[in-house]
Motif scaffolding. Structure first.
Motif, PDB file in Angstrom:
ATOM      1  N   THR A 108       0.849  -1.186   0.000  1.00  0.00           N
ATOM      2  CA  THR A 108       0.000   0.000   0.000  1.00  0.00           C
ATOM      3  C   THR A 108       0.886   1.238   0.000  1.00  0.00           C
ATOM      4  OG1 THR A 108      -1.712  -1.154   1.254  1.00  0.00           O
ATOM      5  CG2 THR A 108      -1.816   1.253   1.214  1.00  0.00           C
ATOM      6  N   PRO A 109       0.715   2.137  -0.953  1.00  0.00           N
ATOM      7  CA  PRO A 109       1.568   3.334  -0.989  1.00  0.00           C
ATOM      8  C   PRO A 109       1.470   4.122   0.316  1.00  0.00           C
ATOM      9  CG  PRO A 109       0.290   3.133  -3.010  1.00  0.00           C
ATOM     10  CD  PRO A 109      -0.251   2.109  -2.057  1.00  0.00           C
ATOM     11  N   PHE A 110       2.623   4.598   0.778  1.00  0.00           N
ATOM     12  CA  PHE A 110       2.649   5.402   1.990  1.00  0.00           C
ATOM     13  C   PHE A 110       2.048   6.780   1.737  1.00  0.00           C
ATOM     14  CE2 PHE A 110       6.119   2.733   3.878  1.00  0.00           C
ATOM     15  CZ  PHE A 110       5.502   2.518   5.096  1.00  0.00           C
ATOM     16  N   THR A 111       1.487   7.334   2.782  1.00  0.00           N
ATOM     17  CA  THR A 111       1.113   8.743   2.834  1.00  0.00           C
ATOM     18  C   THR A 111       1.748   9.321   4.092  1.00  0.00           C
ATOM     19  OG1 THR A 111      -0.893   8.352   4.132  1.00  0.00           O
ATOM     20  CG2 THR A 111      -1.092   8.260   1.719  1.00  0.00           C
ATOM     21  N   LYS A 112       1.654  10.622   4.229  1.00  0.00           N
ATOM     22  CA  LYS A 112       2.161  11.255   5.447  1.00  0.00           C
ATOM     23  C   LYS A 112       1.518  10.638   6.674  1.00  0.00           C
ATOM     24  CE  LYS A 112       1.465  15.638   7.923  1.00  0.00           C
ATOM     25  NZ  LYS A 112       0.146  15.337   8.536  1.00  0.00           N
ATOM     26  N   ASP A 113       0.211  10.476   6.654  1.00  0.00           N
ATOM     27  CA  ASP A 113      -0.496   9.968   7.830  1.00  0.00           C
ATOM     28  C   ASP A 113      -0.179   8.503   8.109  1.00  0.00           C
ATOM     29  OD1 ASP A 113      -1.676  12.426   8.299  1.00  0.00           O
ATOM     30  OD2 ASP A 113      -3.481  11.959   7.144  1.00  0.00           O
ATOM     31  N   SER A 114      -0.074   7.687   7.051  1.00  0.00           N
ATOM     32  CA  SER A 114       0.222   6.274   7.279  1.00  0.00           C
ATOM     33  C   SER A 114       1.643   6.083   7.790  1.00  0.00           C
ATOM     34  CB  SER A 114      -0.002   5.466   5.999  1.00  0.00           C
ATOM     35  OG  SER A 114       0.905   5.843   4.982  1.00  0.00           O
ATOM     36  N   PHE A 115       2.577   6.950   7.364  1.00  0.00           N
ATOM     37  CA  PHE A 115       3.945   6.852   7.894  1.00  0.00           C
ATOM     38  C   PHE A 115       3.972   7.307   9.351  1.00  0.00           C
ATOM     39  CE2 PHE A 115       8.413   7.499   8.507  1.00  0.00           C
ATOM     40  CZ  PHE A 115       9.022   6.594   7.651  1.00  0.00           C
ATOM     41  N   LEU A 116       3.251   8.371   9.650  1.00  0.00           N
ATOM     42  CA  LEU A 116       3.177   8.828  11.046  1.00  0.00           C
ATOM     43  C   LEU A 116       2.578   7.758  11.946  1.00  0.00           C
ATOM     44  CD1 LEU A 116       2.037  12.567  10.778  1.00  0.00           C
ATOM     45  CD2 LEU A 116       4.182  11.720  11.760  1.00  0.00           C
ATOM     46  N   ALA A 117       1.663   6.956  11.404  1.00  0.00           N
ATOM     47  CA  ALA A 117       1.036   5.904  12.198  1.00  0.00           C
ATOM     48  C   ALA A 117       2.041   4.837  12.627  1.00  0.00           C
ATOM     49  CB  ALA A 117      -0.116   5.271  11.413  1.00  0.00           C
ATOM     50  N   LEU A 118       3.165   4.736  11.900  1.00  0.00           N
ATOM     51  CA  LEU A 118       4.212   3.791  12.284  1.00  0.00           C
ATOM     52  C   LEU A 118       5.074   4.308  13.425  1.00  0.00           C
ATOM     53  CD1 LEU A 118       5.585   2.707   8.776  1.00  0.00           C
ATOM     54  CD2 LEU A 118       4.014   1.420  10.234  1.00  0.00           C
ATOM     55  N   CYS A 119       4.928   5.596  13.740  1.00  0.00           N
ATOM     56  CA  CYS A 119       5.862   6.254  14.659  1.00  0.00           C
ATOM     57  C   CYS A 119       5.214   6.606  15.990  1.00  0.00           C
ATOM     58  CB  CYS A 119       6.411   7.536  14.023  1.00  0.00           C
ATOM     59  SG  CYS A 119       7.189   7.305  12.408  1.00  0.00           S
ATOM     60  N   LYS A 120       6.053   6.721  17.001  1.00  0.00           N
ATOM     61  CA  LYS A 120       5.637   7.201  18.314  1.00  0.00           C
ATOM     62  C   LYS A 120       6.692   8.188  18.799  1.00  0.00           C
ATOM     63  CE  LYS A 120       4.601   5.789  23.065  1.00  0.00           C
ATOM     64  NZ  LYS A 120       4.527   4.645  24.027  1.00  0.00           N
ATOM     65  N   THR A 121       6.268   9.422  19.054  1.00  0.00           N
ATOM     66  CA  THR A 121       7.196  10.471  19.468  1.00  0.00           C
ATOM     67  C   THR A 121       7.294  10.532  20.991  1.00  0.00           C
ATOM     68  OG1 THR A 121       6.616  11.765  17.504  1.00  0.00           O
ATOM     69  CG2 THR A 121       7.749  12.918  19.279  1.00  0.00           C
ATOM     70  N   THR A 122       8.517  10.571  21.472  1.00  0.00           N
ATOM     71  CA  THR A 122       8.769  10.675  22.913  1.00  0.00           C
ATOM     72  C   THR A 122       9.078  12.126  23.250  1.00  0.00           C
ATOM     73  OG1 THR A 122       9.664   8.422  22.957  1.00  0.00           O
ATOM     74  CG2 THR A 122      10.164   9.845  24.838  1.00  0.00           C
ATOM     75  N   PHE A 123       8.133  12.804  23.903  1.00  0.00           N
ATOM     76  CA  PHE A 123       8.302  14.206  24.258  1.00  0.00           C
ATOM     77  C   PHE A 123       8.782  14.345  25.696  1.00  0.00           C
ATOM     78  CE2 PHE A 123       5.015  14.655  20.886  1.00  0.00           C
ATOM     79  CZ  PHE A 123       5.681  15.540  20.069  1.00  0.00           C
ATOM     80  N   SER A 124       9.364  15.503  25.982  1.00  0.00           N
ATOM     81  CA  SER A 124       9.729  15.851  27.357  1.00  0.00           C
ATOM     82  C   SER A 124       8.486  16.254  28.139  1.00  0.00           C
ATOM     83  CB  SER A 124      10.756  16.984  27.360  1.00  0.00           C
ATOM     84  OG  SER A 124      11.955  16.600  26.721  1.00  0.00           O
TER      85      SER A 124
END
Length: 208
Positions: free
Chosen positions: A87-103
């Motif tokens: 399935t071609p990636f989109t901005k949102d689908s790539f972001l769904a693979l990620c988890k950001t660790t904030f302070s």
């Protein structure tokens, strides 16, 4: 190939590669037997090159309660586990693979990290809209070593972490493919700056 020049150009580019694939002597090929060679190449690449690995996989599966035979007899039920359609990636689908660790919320670092997060999302949007000379698969290779997610997904989400830039030192974003982590610099208020850093990091990396 329709001329002898076409044949010579083809063999110059691919002759040694065909020998590496197990073809006896492709340099004897003539224009008249090119169709025969074409069929041999297709059969080699699709079947023979992979057959030993496939046989080993099937044998290993059957060592556990003849499980591969169960898969074959119930192919439709196991289809999603063995067959995937990219399935071609989109901005949102790539972001769904990620988890950001904030302070911590309210801290200066949190504010700086949110600035960078916005620039990161703008970079992904640039990739989606083909405004930059990279694609999502290249970005995924840089972070994970894989050009697409495994059929059952990664074992964890890609971790987006942050680091401080030292005064007078420009450090490009970097990744750890083993831990699926991408590190971005804090306090990037201009998305074009992060874009430049990311492109440099991607274009200057060799393999992973």
């Amino acid at each position: 190939m329709t001329t002898h020049d076409d044949r010579d150009k083809f063999l110059h580019q691919y002759g040694d590669k065909l020998i590496d694939q197990g073809f006896g002597n492709p340099y004897n090929m003539s224009i008249e037997n090119k169709d025969k060679l074409f069929k041999q190449i297709i059969k080699q690449l699709i079947f023979f090159r992979e057959s030993s690995e496939i046989n080993q996989f099937q044998k290993g599966m059957n060592e556990v309660c003849q499980f591969w035979d169960v898969v074959v007899e119930n192919a439709q039920a196991f289809k999603d586990a063995f067959c995937t359609s990219p399935t071609p990636f989109t901005k949102d689908s790539f972001l769904a693979l990620c988890k950001t660790t904030f302070s911590e919320v309210g801290s200066n670092r949190r504010r700086e990290e949110q600035d960078t997060q916005y620039a990161w999302e703008m970079f992904l949007l640039d990739i989606e809209e083909k405004c930059v000379d990279v694609c999502f698969s290249e970005l995924l290779v840089f972070i994970t070593g894989a050009d697409k997610p495994p059929c059952r997904g990664f074992q964890q989400k890609i971790s987006i972490a942050f680091y401080d830039q030292e005064p007078g030192v420009k450090r490009n974003p970097f990744s750890s493919t083993c831990s699926l982590q991408l590190s971005l610099p804090r306090n990037i208020q201009d998305s074009d700056i992060l874009k430049e850093l990311m492109l440099t990091a991607l274009k200057d990396s060799y393999g992973f």
